[in-house]
Design an enzyme around this catalytic site. Sequence first.
Site, PDB file in Angstrom:
ATOM      1  N   ARG A   1     -13.694  -1.903   9.829  1.00 52.25           N
ATOM      2  CA  ARG A   1     -12.623  -1.648   8.846  1.00 52.25           C
ATOM      3  C   ARG A   1     -12.826  -2.532   7.618  1.00 52.25           C
ATOM      4  NH1 ARG A   1      -8.307   0.603  12.691  1.00 52.25           N
ATOM      5  NH2 ARG A   1      -9.715   2.042  13.768  1.00 52.25           N
TER       6      ARG A   1
ATOM      7  N   LYS B   1     -14.472   9.200  21.928  1.00 53.07           N
ATOM      8  CA  LYS B   1     -14.276   8.057  21.031  1.00 53.07           C
ATOM      9  C   LYS B   1     -12.882   7.504  21.280  1.00 53.07           C
ATOM     10  CE  LYS B   1     -14.128   6.668  16.197  1.00 53.07           C
ATOM     11  NZ  LYS B   1     -14.428   7.056  14.801  1.00 53.07           N
TER      12      LYS B   1
ATOM     13  N   SER C   1     -19.042  -2.274  15.692  1.00 53.26           N
ATOM     14  CA  SER C   1     -18.976  -3.489  14.879  1.00 53.26           C
ATOM     15  C   SER C   1     -18.447  -4.703  15.631  1.00 53.26           C
ATOM     16  CB  SER C   1     -18.120  -3.223  13.639  1.00 53.26           C
ATOM     17  OG  SER C   1     -16.822  -2.782  14.015  1.00 53.26           O
TER      18      SER C   1
ATOM     19  N   ARG D   1      -4.900   4.934  15.165  1.00 49.63           N
ATOM     20  CA  ARG D   1      -5.452   6.290  15.283  1.00 49.63           C
ATOM     21  C   ARG D   1      -5.160   6.885  16.660  1.00 49.63           C
ATOM     22  NH1 ARG D   1      -8.335   6.035  10.699  1.00 49.63           N
ATOM     23  NH2 ARG D   1      -9.865   4.389  10.315  1.00 49.63           N
TER      24      ARG D   1
ATOM     25  N   GLU E   1     -13.391  16.136  27.056  1.00 46.07           N
ATOM     26  CA  GLU E   1     -13.809  16.138  25.648  1.00 46.07           C
ATOM     27  C   GLU E   1     -15.281  16.548  25.510  1.00 46.07           C
ATOM     28  OE1 GLU E   1     -12.427  15.851  22.828  1.00 46.07           O
ATOM     29  OE2 GLU E   1     -10.506  14.862  23.063  1.00 46.07           O
TER      30      GLU E   1
ATOM     31  N   LYS F   1     -18.203   6.048  22.552  1.00 43.79           N
ATOM     32  CA  LYS F   1     -17.986   4.955  21.618  1.00 43.79           C
ATOM     33  C   LYS F   1     -16.648   4.305  21.865  1.00 43.79           C
ATOM     34  CE  LYS F   1     -17.283   4.356  16.704  1.00 43.79           C
ATOM     35  NZ  LYS F   1     -17.072   5.022  15.445  1.00 43.79           N
TER      36      LYS F   1
ATOM     37  N   TYR G   1     -26.220  -2.120  15.097  1.00 48.68           N
ATOM     38  CA  TYR G   1     -26.502  -2.817  13.839  1.00 48.68           C
ATOM     39  C   TYR G   1     -27.698  -3.754  13.995  1.00 48.68           C
ATOM     40  CZ  TYR G   1     -21.968  -0.854  12.715  1.00 48.68           C
ATOM     41  OH  TYR G   1     -20.940   0.027  12.507  1.00 48.68           O
TER      42      TYR G   1
END
Length: 336
Positions: free
Chosen positions: A215, A205, A283, A226, A242, A257, A322
Amino acid sequence: MSTDPIGVPTPGRVRPRRLRATPAVRRLVREVDVHPRQLVLPVFVREGLDEPRAIASMPGVVQHTLDSLRGAVAQAAAARLGGVMVFAVPRVRDAVGSQATAPEGILNRALTVAAQEAGDALVVQADLCLDEFTDHGHCGVLTPDGRVDNDATLVRYAEMALAQAAAGAHLVGLSGMMDGQVAAVRDALDAAGYDEVAVLAYAAKYASAFYGPFRDAVESQLVGDRRTYQMDPANRREAAREVAIDIAEGADVVMVKPAMAYLDVLADVAATSSVPVAAYAVSGEYAMIEAAAAAGWIERERAIRESVLSIRRAGADHVLTYHATELAGWLAEEYR
Ligand code: PBG
């Protein structure tokens, strides 16, 4: 066969266009498909709403009430999707994200509603992360000097996993990018007898600008970024590391992602993973398509189909999008 001076076959005999000439032959030779079962719909629930509320930067997506969530899950099941991924926005936030583990917290209540409505038809997935629940907006708890405390966060994630399993989640989606999170959650689930609850690890990610509209959707309180836990967008090789760690710790599914800007990473992971690979069309990917389509600059349906198809082609076994329910409706026509 005749060739040109550098050895490339000359037209005449070698004609790839032969396999593009009719709809029937194109259909015969397609390499990948998108099936509704490969689509997972992310949904948002907000505590304290009387009616669903629009999310400005994600036209067509809403913050649900518990009641309207029921309807969305029923539609997802009717569309024969693979699952739903549940996110929730609590009314009260604090330093440790107490509402994430409260049995009556909005996410846990939403999971129960979703699981009831889904029955055996869908995999009900829970976002397991603290950012919606903390007043500082970070994905973990903080040290006194304001850093994200990895190991203290693992304790909270383990507690959260138990609350989500008790609420009825079939799968927990670990999106916080803490080191050791898969092992911590797997151990906690197993110790409590939830050995059938699966763990999906957001293994690769990235710290991405494409999460912007999300957000908004969760009314994030984050100031800053982050980058101490999510990956640097420049790093491809690190994704393999990872993924290997998460599989070794017991991840049942690994995810990449965002999706569209990271298809190289996705292809790498798909080529080597021993567990199913998911990708999340986030998003910002949604918002870009919707905005360009609303302006009349791209054909909406074609762009949605092509983007998900491309994510499948790169190697995703399933795709969080979505657009899932609407896309599944279009696909159903094809499979009749
Ligand atoms: C963290 C989380 C995020 C998304 C999914 N889980 C936000 C972040 O990491 O900042 C983003 C999803 C999207 O943009 O659609 N709980």
